[in-house]
Design a protein around this motif. Sequence first.
Motif, PDB file in Angstrom:
ATOM      1  N   MET A 100       0.846  -1.185   0.000  1.00  0.00           N
ATOM      2  CA  MET A 100       0.000   0.000   0.000  1.00  0.00           C
ATOM      3  C   MET A 100       0.886   1.240   0.000  1.00  0.00           C
ATOM      4  SD  MET A 100      -3.050   0.996   2.647  1.00  0.00           S
ATOM      5  CE  MET A 100      -1.925   1.227   4.019  1.00  0.00           C
ATOM      6  N   LYS A 101       0.466   2.296  -0.714  1.00  0.00           N
ATOM      7  CA  LYS A 101       1.244   3.519  -0.847  1.00  0.00           C
ATOM      8  C   LYS A 101       0.393   4.723  -0.470  1.00  0.00           C
ATOM      9  CE  LYS A 101       3.706   4.022  -4.552  1.00  0.00           C
ATOM     10  NZ  LYS A 101       4.053   4.112  -5.979  1.00  0.00           N
ATOM     11  N   ARG A 102       1.044   5.760   0.050  1.00  0.00           N
ATOM     12  CA  ARG A 102       0.391   7.039   0.328  1.00  0.00           C
ATOM     13  C   ARG A 102       0.611   7.950  -0.883  1.00  0.00           C
ATOM     14  NH1 ARG A 102       3.499   5.738   4.837  1.00  0.00           N
ATOM     15  NH2 ARG A 102       2.327   5.066   6.674  1.00  0.00           N
ATOM     16  N   GLY A 103      -0.181   7.747  -1.921  1.00  0.00           N
ATOM     17  CA  GLY A 103      -0.017   8.495  -3.159  1.00  0.00           C
ATOM     18  C   GLY A 103       0.904   7.763  -4.115  1.00  0.00           C
ATOM     19  N   ARG A 104       0.849   8.148  -5.387  1.00  0.00           N
ATOM     20  CA  ARG A 104       1.666   7.474  -6.391  1.00  0.00           C
ATOM     21  C   ARG A 104       3.155   7.672  -6.140  1.00  0.00           C
ATOM     22  NH1 ARG A 104      -1.187   5.502 -10.658  1.00  0.00           N
ATOM     23  NH2 ARG A 104      -3.355   6.206 -10.869  1.00  0.00           N
ATOM     24  N   GLU A 105       3.528   8.821  -5.548  1.00  0.00           N
ATOM     25  CA  GLU A 105       4.931   9.078  -5.267  1.00  0.00           C
ATOM     26  C   GLU A 105       5.370   8.521  -3.926  1.00  0.00           C
ATOM     27  OE1 GLU A 105       2.768  12.901  -3.980  1.00  0.00           O
ATOM     28  OE2 GLU A 105       2.414  11.045  -5.079  1.00  0.00           O
ATOM     29  N   GLY A 106       4.475   7.861  -3.203  1.00  0.00           N
ATOM     30  CA  GLY A 106       4.783   7.357  -1.875  1.00  0.00           C
ATOM     31  C   GLY A 106       5.573   6.067  -1.892  1.00  0.00           C
ATOM     32  N   ARG A 107       5.918   5.632  -0.699  1.00  0.00           N
ATOM     33  CA  ARG A 107       6.675   4.401  -0.517  1.00  0.00           C
ATOM     34  C   ARG A 107       5.716   3.236  -0.323  1.00  0.00           C
ATOM     35  NH1 ARG A 107      10.955   3.229   4.447  1.00  0.00           N
ATOM     36  NH2 ARG A 107      11.124   0.977   4.141  1.00  0.00           N
ATOM     37  N   CYS A 108       6.027   2.118  -0.951  1.00  0.00           N
ATOM     38  CA  CYS A 108       5.172   0.933  -0.836  1.00  0.00           C
ATOM     39  C   CYS A 108       5.507   0.185   0.455  1.00  0.00           C
ATOM     40  CB  CYS A 108       5.355   0.022  -2.046  1.00  0.00           C
ATOM     41  SG  CYS A 108       4.212  -1.376  -2.081  1.00  0.00           S
ATOM     42  N   SER A 109       4.509   0.007   1.309  1.00  0.00           N
ATOM     43  CA  SER A 109       4.687  -0.692   2.582  1.00  0.00           C
ATOM     44  C   SER A 109       3.765  -1.899   2.623  1.00  0.00           C
ATOM     45  CB  SER A 109       4.365   0.233   3.766  1.00  0.00           C
ATOM     46  OG  SER A 109       5.206   1.373   3.751  1.00  0.00           O
ATOM     47  N   LEU A 110       4.262  -2.970   3.201  1.00  0.00           N
ATOM     48  CA  LEU A 110       3.489  -4.196   3.285  1.00  0.00           C
ATOM     49  C   LEU A 110       2.312  -4.039   4.227  1.00  0.00           C
ATOM     50  CD1 LEU A 110       3.482  -7.225   2.359  1.00  0.00           C
ATOM     51  CD2 LEU A 110       4.645  -7.711   4.508  1.00  0.00           C
ATOM     52  N   MET A 111       1.129  -4.463   3.821  1.00  0.00           N
ATOM     53  CA  MET A 111      -0.055  -4.401   4.677  1.00  0.00           C
ATOM     54  C   MET A 111      -0.006  -5.547   5.681  1.00  0.00           C
ATOM     55  SD  MET A 111      -2.917  -3.630   1.738  1.00  0.00           S
ATOM     56  CE  MET A 111      -4.254  -3.903   2.915  1.00  0.00           C
ATOM     57  N   PRO A 147      -9.870  -0.635   7.157  1.00  0.00           N
ATOM     58  CA  PRO A 147     -11.073  -0.024   7.743  1.00  0.00           C
ATOM     59  C   PRO A 147     -11.590   1.114   6.873  1.00  0.00           C
ATOM     60  CG  PRO A 147      -9.341  -0.302   9.397  1.00  0.00           C
ATOM     61  CD  PRO A 147      -8.716  -0.577   8.066  1.00  0.00           C
ATOM     62  N   LEU A 148     -12.896   1.280   6.839  1.00  0.00           N
ATOM     63  CA  LEU A 148     -13.499   2.304   6.002  1.00  0.00           C
ATOM     64  C   LEU A 148     -13.005   3.694   6.375  1.00  0.00           C
ATOM     65  CD1 LEU A 148     -15.539   2.987   3.776  1.00  0.00           C
ATOM     66  CD2 LEU A 148     -17.331   3.111   5.548  1.00  0.00           C
ATOM     67  N   GLU A 149     -12.799   3.947   7.679  1.00  0.00           N
ATOM     68  CA  GLU A 149     -12.359   5.275   8.105  1.00  0.00           C
ATOM     69  C   GLU A 149     -10.899   5.551   7.741  1.00  0.00           C
ATOM     70  OE1 GLU A 149     -12.083   2.415  11.621  1.00  0.00           O
ATOM     71  OE2 GLU A 149     -13.531   2.934  10.066  1.00  0.00           O
ATOM     72  N   SER A 150     -10.164   4.534   7.289  1.00  0.00           N
ATOM     73  CA  SER A 150      -8.774   4.717   6.899  1.00  0.00           C
ATOM     74  C   SER A 150      -8.591   4.929   5.395  1.00  0.00           C
ATOM     75  CB  SER A 150      -7.936   3.507   7.334  1.00  0.00           C
ATOM     76  OG  SER A 150      -7.957   3.356   8.732  1.00  0.00           O
ATOM     77  N   ILE A 151      -9.662   4.795   4.630  1.00  0.00           N
ATOM     78  CA  ILE A 151      -9.563   4.959   3.174  1.00  0.00           C
ATOM     79  C   ILE A 151      -9.433   6.437   2.834  1.00  0.00           C
ATOM     80  CG2 ILE A 151     -10.770   4.659   0.976  1.00  0.00           C
ATOM     81  CD1 ILE A 151     -12.075   2.182   2.119  1.00  0.00           C
ATOM     82  N   THR A 152      -8.453   6.773   1.995  1.00  0.00           N
ATOM     83  CA  THR A 152      -8.242   8.152   1.560  1.00  0.00           C
ATOM     84  C   THR A 152      -8.148   8.190   0.044  1.00  0.00           C
ATOM     85  OG1 THR A 152      -5.833   7.962   1.722  1.00  0.00           O
ATOM     86  CG2 THR A 152      -7.014   8.700   3.690  1.00  0.00           C
ATOM     87  N   TYR A 153      -8.277   9.402  -0.506  1.00  0.00           N
ATOM     88  CA  TYR A 153      -8.238   9.546  -1.954  1.00  0.00           C
ATOM     89  C   TYR A 153      -6.848   9.302  -2.527  1.00  0.00           C
ATOM     90  CZ  TYR A 153      -6.561  14.184  -0.562  1.00  0.00           C
ATOM     91  OH  TYR A 153      -5.858  15.206   0.014  1.00  0.00           O
ATOM     92  N   CYS A 154      -5.794   9.371  -1.684  1.00  0.00           N
ATOM     93  CA  CYS A 154      -4.435   9.175  -2.184  1.00  0.00           C
ATOM     94  C   CYS A 154      -3.957   7.738  -2.030  1.00  0.00           C
ATOM     95  CB  CYS A 154      -3.465  10.122  -1.474  1.00  0.00           C
ATOM     96  SG  CYS A 154      -3.207   9.719   0.281  1.00  0.00           S
ATOM     97  N   MET A 155      -4.782   6.860  -1.491  1.00  0.00           N
ATOM     98  CA  MET A 155      -4.366   5.486  -1.235  1.00  0.00           C
ATOM     99  C   MET A 155      -4.182   4.740  -2.551  1.00  0.00           C
ATOM    100  SD  MET A 155      -6.291   2.540   0.997  1.00  0.00           S
ATOM    101  CE  MET A 155      -6.046   3.441   2.529  1.00  0.00           C
ATOM    102  N   PRO A 206      -2.318  11.242   6.401  1.00  0.00           N
ATOM    103  CA  PRO A 206      -2.270  10.069   5.526  1.00  0.00           C
ATOM    104  C   PRO A 206      -1.965  10.417   4.078  1.00  0.00           C
ATOM    105  CG  PRO A 206      -4.544  10.619   6.043  1.00  0.00           C
ATOM    106  CD  PRO A 206      -3.688  11.535   6.855  1.00  0.00           C
ATOM    107  N   CYS A 207      -2.079  11.700   3.685  1.00  0.00           N
ATOM    108  CA  CYS A 207      -1.831  12.131   2.313  1.00  0.00           C
ATOM    109  C   CYS A 207      -0.957  13.381   2.309  1.00  0.00           C
ATOM    110  CB  CYS A 207      -3.142  12.438   1.575  1.00  0.00           C
ATOM    111  SG  CYS A 207      -4.213  11.005   1.322  1.00  0.00           S
ATOM    112  N   ARG A 208      -0.302  13.613   1.193  1.00  0.00           N
ATOM    113  CA  ARG A 208       0.497  14.832   1.024  1.00  0.00           C
ATOM    114  C   ARG A 208      -0.431  15.988   0.678  1.00  0.00           C
ATOM    115  NH1 ARG A 208       3.363  10.479  -0.337  1.00  0.00           N
ATOM    116  NH2 ARG A 208       5.597  10.416   0.154  1.00  0.00           N
ATOM    117  N   ILE A 209      -0.930  16.643   1.689  1.00  0.00           N
ATOM    118  CA  ILE A 209      -1.923  17.684   1.504  1.00  0.00           C
ATOM    119  C   ILE A 209      -1.249  19.013   1.177  1.00  0.00           C
ATOM    120  CG2 ILE A 209      -3.566  16.569   3.054  1.00  0.00           C
ATOM    121  CD1 ILE A 209      -2.725  18.612   5.187  1.00  0.00           C
TER     122      ILE A 209
END
Length: 413
Positions: free
Chosen positions: A1-12, A18-26, A81-84
């Motif tokens: 999973m990554k925090r945006g396309r430019e983010g680092r990929c981390s193992l889930m 969880p629904l409350e953890s879903i963001t537009y940059c995920m 959770p995102c680069r705002i």
Amino acid sequence: MKRGREGRCSLMPNNIIPLESITYCMCLQAWKNDSVRAEICPFEQNKTEFNANVLSNMSVSLAHIKTNDGEPVLSWNLTAPCRIRAESWPCQLEADGKCTEVEGFRQKCCNDWTENSTVLWASGKFVNIRSQNHQQLCVMLKVDGKIVRYCQHPLERQYWSLLVLLPLVLLCLTAFGVLRLVNKLKYMRGQVLLLHSSATDPQLVCKLGQLLSELGFRVFLDLWNQTELGSCGPAAWLHSKLDHIQKHGGKALLVLSPSTLQRAELYWNIAVERQSNPATYSSDMLASALGCIFADRKKGCGAQRFVLVQLDFDELPINEEHDMPKLLRGLLLYKLPSQSQGLLMELCLENPTNVSGKLKKMWWMRKAQRKLAQGVQNILSRVRTDSMLTQSDLLSLDMEDTEEIIILKNEQH
């Protein structure tokens, strides 16, 4: 999973988000063995719908410091959770609860983000800022038209009367004294800093830390201190904990894994054979720990702070001393659960001089050895029998670190 396309990929840690953890940059990546990774960002077109999750998962920590010239500074650290993109400014909290902007300090943020496997953060500061009448300073953030206020202390009930506040202070002091006494009794065995590779199963590391804590040791683990880690960064957090446990006679336990051995060998090759700075290639928690071990080796005191721990289910090629990476040679190694008693004797600080104390320590050691050995055995049994952990999962655990190592080795040639 990554925090945006430019983010680092981390193992889930698992396959549930969880629904409350879903963001537009995920963004999500998927691959099998050595195949090319496929990446999708399924929510990036739903920014309005998931923007509330970004705001609710944001946090800001504030600190009042001074420059070398003595000028007051209000520094802030934002985790999100995102680069705002946001606008920030300081404000002064009034008695009626309103926060009045301190003019001349507005700034755009945040262009410089720092990310590791667990947190994404950015920081900033307001230099030479002063409050009037000693009123509290807060920070306002404007994100997508929504303004959020962050203060260093809770705002509610700031103006209690002295008759109500004084008994509360006395009660708090009494409770603090009791907690200090309980804390002293609970952590009389010793203090432990648990270190691991990001490729190691976080649930396994947490269970090992919990087991040591139940035996009476005070355990420091990055996975349990995300807020503090996000505020100061991995290297500063590690050095502060190492200094703390050293003052109290504690030890840093490095959990060995294939990734840890590879990273240690690579660190030695870069630092010694190439005479280069390994920190330029990686700056995560494990890299900082290996840097401390390297520095201790140069001083001839590597075994004073660090101890190696190997869980018996890991098939590691370290049957002899010469099999160990050069950076880790000379450090004590304990294999669990078979050498549980040796590890406990290394960590336990108690050294009674009278017969009664020695008998109590002997009784505790036998009981703790059985509990540690059985606890580790249960952890390993759950790892082996976990139906959700397939062989492909095991191969992918070290994928990210392996790719980094291959790239660095190619650069060496």
